[in-house]
Write a protein that holds these residues in place. Structure first.
Motif, mmCIF file in Angstrom:
data_model
loop_
_atom_site.group_PDB
_atom_site.id
_atom_site.type_symbol
_atom_site.label_atom_id
_atom_site.label_comp_id
_atom_site.label_asym_id
_atom_site.label_seq_id
_atom_site.Cartn_x
_atom_site.Cartn_y
_atom_site.Cartn_z
ATOM 1 N N TYR A 38 -0.932 -4.769 15.927
ATOM 2 C CA TYR A 38 -1.534 -3.558 16.825
ATOM 3 C C TYR A 38 -0.534 -2.270 16.706
ATOM 4 O O TYR A 38 -1.066 -1.246 16.448
ATOM 5 C CB TYR A 38 -1.631 -4.008 18.482
ATOM 6 C CG TYR A 38 -2.064 -3.154 19.194
ATOM 7 C CD1 TYR A 38 -3.650 -2.746 19.358
ATOM 8 C CD2 TYR A 38 -1.198 -2.536 20.122
ATOM 9 C CE1 TYR A 38 -4.012 -1.831 20.085
ATOM 10 C CE2 TYR A 38 -1.854 -1.348 20.998
ATOM 11 C CZ TYR A 38 -3.128 -1.120 21.084
ATOM 12 O OH TYR A 38 -3.787 -0.335 21.689
ATOM 13 N N PHE A 39 0.773 -2.658 16.685
ATOM 14 C CA PHE A 39 1.683 -1.396 16.516
ATOM 15 C C PHE A 39 1.240 -0.574 15.184
ATOM 16 O O PHE A 39 1.543 0.513 15.197
ATOM 17 C CB PHE A 39 3.163 -2.149 16.735
ATOM 18 C CG PHE A 39 4.312 -1.064 16.849
ATOM 19 C CD1 PHE A 39 4.121 -0.062 17.905
ATOM 20 C CD2 PHE A 39 5.191 -1.175 15.851
ATOM 21 C CE1 PHE A 39 5.375 0.887 17.848
ATOM 22 C CE2 PHE A 39 6.316 -0.279 15.881
ATOM 23 C CZ PHE A 39 6.297 0.606 17.024
ATOM 24 N N ILE A 40 1.274 -1.515 14.060
ATOM 25 C CA ILE A 40 1.059 -0.774 12.873
ATOM 26 C C ILE A 40 0.055 0.051 12.819
ATOM 27 O O ILE A 40 -0.191 1.075 12.505
ATOM 28 C CB ILE A 40 1.151 -1.996 11.813
ATOM 29 C CG1 ILE A 40 2.302 -2.423 11.550
ATOM 30 C CG2 ILE A 40 0.543 -1.355 10.389
ATOM 31 C CD1 ILE A 40 2.469 -3.798 10.580
ATOM 32 N N ILE A 41 -1.168 -0.468 13.406
ATOM 33 C CA ILE A 41 -2.510 0.262 13.655
ATOM 34 C C ILE A 41 -2.102 1.605 14.459
ATOM 35 O O ILE A 41 -2.692 2.505 13.953
ATOM 36 C CB ILE A 41 -3.708 -0.565 14.177
ATOM 37 C CG1 ILE A 41 -4.122 -1.742 13.171
ATOM 38 C CG2 ILE A 41 -4.802 0.241 14.538
ATOM 39 C CD1 ILE A 41 -4.571 -2.798 13.542
ATOM 40 N N LEU A 42 -1.420 1.514 15.547
ATOM 41 C CA LEU A 42 -1.300 2.735 16.129
ATOM 42 C C LEU A 42 -0.234 3.678 15.435
ATOM 43 O O LEU A 42 -0.545 4.844 15.618
ATOM 44 C CB LEU A 42 -0.366 2.354 17.526
ATOM 45 C CG LEU A 42 -0.983 1.437 18.663
ATOM 46 C CD1 LEU A 42 -0.122 1.097 19.703
ATOM 47 C CD2 LEU A 42 -2.045 2.464 19.313
ATOM 48 N N LYS A 61 2.251 2.588 1.463
ATOM 49 C CA LYS A 61 1.650 1.066 1.359
ATOM 50 C C LYS A 61 0.836 0.540 2.554
ATOM 51 O O LYS A 61 -0.057 -0.168 2.536
ATOM 52 C CB LYS A 61 2.988 0.308 0.706
ATOM 53 C CG LYS A 61 2.313 -1.180 0.447
ATOM 54 C CD LYS A 61 3.496 -2.151 0.002
ATOM 55 C CE LYS A 61 3.227 -3.524 -0.215
ATOM 56 N NZ LYS A 61 4.309 -4.169 -0.592
ATOM 57 N N GLN A 62 1.609 0.761 3.678
ATOM 58 C CA GLN A 62 1.097 0.275 4.924
ATOM 59 C C GLN A 62 -0.186 1.378 5.186
ATOM 60 O O GLN A 62 -1.271 0.590 5.776
ATOM 61 C CB GLN A 62 2.220 0.326 6.046
ATOM 62 C CG GLN A 62 1.651 -0.418 7.021
ATOM 63 C CD GLN A 62 3.007 -0.584 8.243
ATOM 64 O OE1 GLN A 62 3.110 0.478 8.785
ATOM 65 N NE2 GLN A 62 3.742 -1.485 8.048
ATOM 66 N N PHE A 63 -0.099 2.248 4.786
ATOM 67 C CA PHE A 63 -1.361 3.089 5.244
ATOM 68 C C PHE A 63 -2.613 2.836 4.508
ATOM 69 O O PHE A 63 -3.452 2.621 5.019
ATOM 70 C CB PHE A 63 -0.965 4.881 4.988
ATOM 71 C CG PHE A 63 -2.103 5.645 5.326
ATOM 72 C CD1 PHE A 63 -2.072 6.235 6.625
ATOM 73 C CD2 PHE A 63 -3.097 6.047 4.370
ATOM 74 C CE1 PHE A 63 -2.884 7.040 7.269
ATOM 75 C CE2 PHE A 63 -4.003 6.887 4.915
ATOM 76 C CZ PHE A 63 -3.796 7.571 6.201
ATOM 77 N N LYS A 64 -2.287 2.485 3.120
ATOM 78 C CA LYS A 64 -3.413 1.972 2.224
ATOM 79 C C LYS A 64 -3.989 0.789 2.500
ATOM 80 O O LYS A 64 -5.146 0.448 2.462
ATOM 81 C CB LYS A 64 -2.938 2.299 0.730
ATOM 82 C CG LYS A 64 -4.082 1.761 -0.162
ATOM 83 C CD LYS A 64 -3.702 1.984 -1.501
ATOM 84 C CE LYS A 64 -5.030 1.993 -2.110
ATOM 85 N NZ LYS A 64 -5.021 2.356 -3.742
ATOM 86 N N LYS A 65 -2.925 -0.241 2.915
ATOM 87 C CA LYS A 65 -3.424 -1.461 3.477
ATOM 88 C C LYS A 65 -4.420 -1.302 4.694
ATOM 89 O O LYS A 65 -5.269 -2.066 4.763
ATOM 90 C CB LYS A 65 -2.132 -2.343 3.802
ATOM 91 C CG LYS A 65 -2.578 -3.858 3.956
ATOM 92 C CD LYS A 65 -1.269 -4.631 4.438
ATOM 93 C CE LYS A 65 -1.566 -5.779 4.749
ATOM 94 N NZ LYS A 65 -0.389 -6.725 4.956
ATOM 95 N N VAL A 66 -4.209 -0.558 5.547
ATOM 96 C CA VAL A 66 -4.735 -0.499 6.787
ATOM 97 C C VAL A 66 -6.073 0.501 6.439
ATOM 98 O O VAL A 66 -7.199 0.094 6.983
ATOM 99 C CB VAL A 66 -3.969 0.145 8.075
ATOM 100 C CG1 VAL A 66 -4.963 0.381 9.158
ATOM 101 C CG2 VAL A 66 -2.950 -0.733 8.377
#
Length: 186
Positions: free
Chosen positions: A122-126, A159-164
């Motif tokens: 949830y924190f990553i998505i935020l 990397k995290q942006f692309k994953k989400v």
């Protein structure tokens, strides 16, 4: 008396809720994301009226303990991403545990059971939604965004942006399809 409200996720939400309570002639002592403290005690009839009025403007009155805890965790994370720019000197688990004054494992288990995602996800998505917002504003570089949101590097953020999202930050920025999700829908 503390009243817990779902979907109260921004300053405008706080203003709308405060206005509602003032209109109903209640004395607001404190208002925070997801929570209003008023001076008065309320009857079931008064709570019912507040519930109906909140629903009319897109909010939901929370009445069970577990939902209140999850809403408080979400509020802490939203505030962390929006105001404190996701900078932590301690691990996220320690921060949540300290702020909630409860065992992190129990909080994490409760959060996951009600939200079907982990606190960390949830924190990553935020954070990714905040990255989208900053990319759309186009006022600071990706490197500055990575620093602002406490990413170890631009590569880690990308990397995290692309994953989400399925897109790189650069591709997101250049496409006309810059859809963002409302925080209360995450």
């Amino acid at each position: 008396m503390n009243i817990y409200i779902k979907n109260m996720v921004c300053t405008r939400c706080k203003m709308a809720v405060e206005s509602l309570f003032t209109e109903l002639k209640y004395t607001v002592i404190n208002i925070d994301l997801g929570e209003v403290e008023i001076k008065e005690s309320l009857s079931d009839t008064q709570l019912g009226e507040i519930k109906d009025r909140l629903e009319a403007i897109g909010f939901e009155l929370l009445d069970d303990r577990k939902s209140k805890i999850v809403t408080k965790i979400k509020s802490l994370l939203i505030e962390l991403v929006q105001k404190n720019n996701a900078y932590l000197e301690t691990p996220l688990s320690n921060y949540i545990s300290e702020q909630m004054n409860q065992d992190y494992h129990a909080l994490s288990t409760l959060f996951s059971s009600l939200e079907s995602t982990t606190i960390e996800q949830y924190f990553i998505i935020l954070k990714i939604e905040r990255v989208k917002e900053l990319l759309v504003y186009d006022e600071i570089s990706l490197k500055e965004i990575a620093y602002l949101l406490n990413y170890s590097s631009v590569a880690h953020l990308s990397k995290q942006f692309k994953k989400v999202t399925g897109l790189t930050p650069t591709h997101f920025k250049t496409t006309g399809d810059q859809r963002r999700k409302l925080i209360d829908k995450l």
